[in-house]
Design a protein around this motif. Structure first.
Motif, PDB file in Angstrom:
ATOM      1  N   MET A   1       0.754  -1.161  -0.184  1.00  0.00           N
ATOM      2  CA  MET A   1      -0.177  -0.086   0.237  1.00  0.00           C
ATOM      3  C   MET A   1       1.004   1.302   0.014  1.00  0.00           C
ATOM      4  O   MET A   1       0.598   2.152  -0.694  1.00  0.00           O
ATOM      5  CB  MET A   1      -0.936   0.211   1.143  1.00  0.00           C
ATOM      6  CG  MET A   1      -1.825   1.343   1.232  1.00  0.00           C
ATOM      7  SD  MET A   1      -3.000   0.960   2.604  1.00  0.00           S
ATOM      8  CE  MET A   1      -3.852   2.448   2.370  1.00  0.00           C
ATOM      9  N   ASP A   2       1.787   1.456   0.873  1.00  0.00           N
ATOM     10  CA  ASP A   2       2.770   2.503   0.821  1.00  0.00           C
ATOM     11  C   ASP A   2       3.332   2.746  -0.439  1.00  0.00           C
ATOM     12  O   ASP A   2       3.682   3.724  -0.711  1.00  0.00           O
ATOM     13  CB  ASP A   2       4.011   2.238   1.790  1.00  0.00           C
ATOM     14  CG  ASP A   2       3.167   2.484   3.373  1.00  0.00           C
ATOM     15  OD1 ASP A   2       2.231   3.154   3.516  1.00  0.00           O
ATOM     16  OD2 ASP A   2       3.745   2.137   4.651  1.00  0.00           O
ATOM     17  N   ILE A   3       3.913   1.523  -1.194  1.00  0.00           N
ATOM     18  CA  ILE A   3       4.565   1.765  -2.448  1.00  0.00           C
ATOM     19  C   ILE A   3       3.532   2.381  -3.396  1.00  0.00           C
ATOM     20  O   ILE A   3       3.946   3.203  -4.388  1.00  0.00           O
ATOM     21  CB  ILE A   3       5.249   0.528  -2.851  1.00  0.00           C
ATOM     22  CG1 ILE A   3       6.126  -0.017  -1.735  1.00  0.00           C
ATOM     23  CG2 ILE A   3       5.452   0.578  -4.315  1.00  0.00           C
ATOM     24  CD1 ILE A   3       7.206  -1.042  -2.111  1.00  0.00           C
ATOM     25  N   ASP A   4       2.258   2.012  -3.423  1.00  0.00           N
ATOM     26  CA  ASP A   4       1.202   2.601  -4.542  1.00  0.00           C
ATOM     27  C   ASP A   4       1.135   4.028  -4.208  1.00  0.00           C
ATOM     28  O   ASP A   4       1.011   4.743  -5.140  1.00  0.00           O
ATOM     29  CB  ASP A   4      -0.135   1.751  -4.039  1.00  0.00           C
ATOM     30  CG  ASP A   4      -0.147   0.243  -4.482  1.00  0.00           C
ATOM     31  OD1 ASP A   4       0.671   0.059  -5.408  1.00  0.00           O
ATOM     32  OD2 ASP A   4      -0.822  -0.490  -4.046  1.00  0.00           O
ATOM     33  N   ILE A   5       1.231   4.424  -2.849  1.00  0.00           N
ATOM     34  CA  ILE A   5       1.004   5.892  -2.603  1.00  0.00           C
ATOM     35  C   ILE A   5       2.364   6.766  -3.013  1.00  0.00           C
ATOM     36  O   ILE A   5       2.314   7.583  -3.666  1.00  0.00           O
ATOM     37  CB  ILE A   5       0.801   5.913  -0.970  1.00  0.00           C
ATOM     38  CG1 ILE A   5      -0.522   5.428  -0.713  1.00  0.00           C
ATOM     39  CG2 ILE A   5       0.840   7.645  -0.642  1.00  0.00           C
ATOM     40  CD1 ILE A   5      -0.777   5.385   0.901  1.00  0.00           C
ATOM     41  N   TYR A   6       3.471   6.321  -2.701  1.00  0.00           N
ATOM     42  CA  TYR A   6       4.547   6.675  -3.086  1.00  0.00           C
ATOM     43  C   TYR A   6       4.731   6.824  -4.813  1.00  0.00           C
ATOM     44  O   TYR A   6       5.153   7.983  -5.127  1.00  0.00           O
ATOM     45  CB  TYR A   6       5.712   5.719  -2.779  1.00  0.00           C
ATOM     46  CG  TYR A   6       7.072   6.031  -3.104  1.00  0.00           C
ATOM     47  CD1 TYR A   6       7.769   7.256  -2.603  1.00  0.00           C
ATOM     48  CD2 TYR A   6       7.961   5.588  -4.245  1.00  0.00           C
ATOM     49  CE1 TYR A   6       8.914   7.666  -3.125  1.00  0.00           C
ATOM     50  CE2 TYR A   6       9.016   6.118  -4.758  1.00  0.00           C
ATOM     51  CZ  TYR A   6       9.614   7.134  -4.167  1.00  0.00           C
ATOM     52  OH  TYR A   6      10.871   7.430  -4.587  1.00  0.00           O
ATOM     53  N   ASP A  65      17.428   3.547   1.359  1.00  0.00           N
ATOM     54  CA  ASP A  65      16.611   2.264   1.126  1.00  0.00           C
ATOM     55  C   ASP A  65      15.225   2.844   1.271  1.00  0.00           C
ATOM     56  O   ASP A  65      14.520   2.558   2.111  1.00  0.00           O
ATOM     57  CB  ASP A  65      16.954   1.047   2.250  1.00  0.00           C
ATOM     58  CG  ASP A  65      18.472   0.723   1.535  1.00  0.00           C
ATOM     59  OD1 ASP A  65      18.752   0.665   0.363  1.00  0.00           O
ATOM     60  OD2 ASP A  65      19.269   0.366   2.735  1.00  0.00           O
ATOM     61  N   VAL A  66      14.492   3.159   0.294  1.00  0.00           N
ATOM     62  CA  VAL A  66      13.099   3.835   0.177  1.00  0.00           C
ATOM     63  C   VAL A  66      12.193   2.736  -0.177  1.00  0.00           C
ATOM     64  O   VAL A  66      12.430   2.532  -1.283  1.00  0.00           O
ATOM     65  CB  VAL A  66      13.093   5.226  -0.300  1.00  0.00           C
ATOM     66  CG1 VAL A  66      11.703   5.677  -0.020  1.00  0.00           C
ATOM     67  CG2 VAL A  66      13.955   6.187   0.611  1.00  0.00           C
TER      68      VAL A  66
END
Length: 66
Positions: A1-6, A65-66
């Motif tokens: 989910m966080d990667i989708d937002i990013y 490392d994001v």
């Protein structure tokens, strides 16, 4: 989910950049040649090394490392 937002935020940043470049090239908006002093705005504010590192992460993701 966080990667989708990013990913969505990064896409929005790219779209905003494209719009900005288009407007600048068309002459619809002009860059100010006068530099702006932020000295008064920052009076009394303390910026820590942690603040600087946190600000660097989105600017230089390849270094973290994001």
């Amino acid at each position: 989910m966080d990667i989708d937002i990013y990913d969505k935020v990064k896409e929005l940043e790219r779209e905003i950049w494209k719009i900005k470049v288009t407007l600048l090239r068309s002459g619809s908006i002009k860059r100010s040649k006068k530099s702006i002093s932020l000295e008064g705005i920052w009076k009394g504010v303390e910026i820590t090394e942690e603040d600087i590192e946190r600000a660097k992460k989105p600017l230089f993701p390849q270094d973290y490392d994001v």
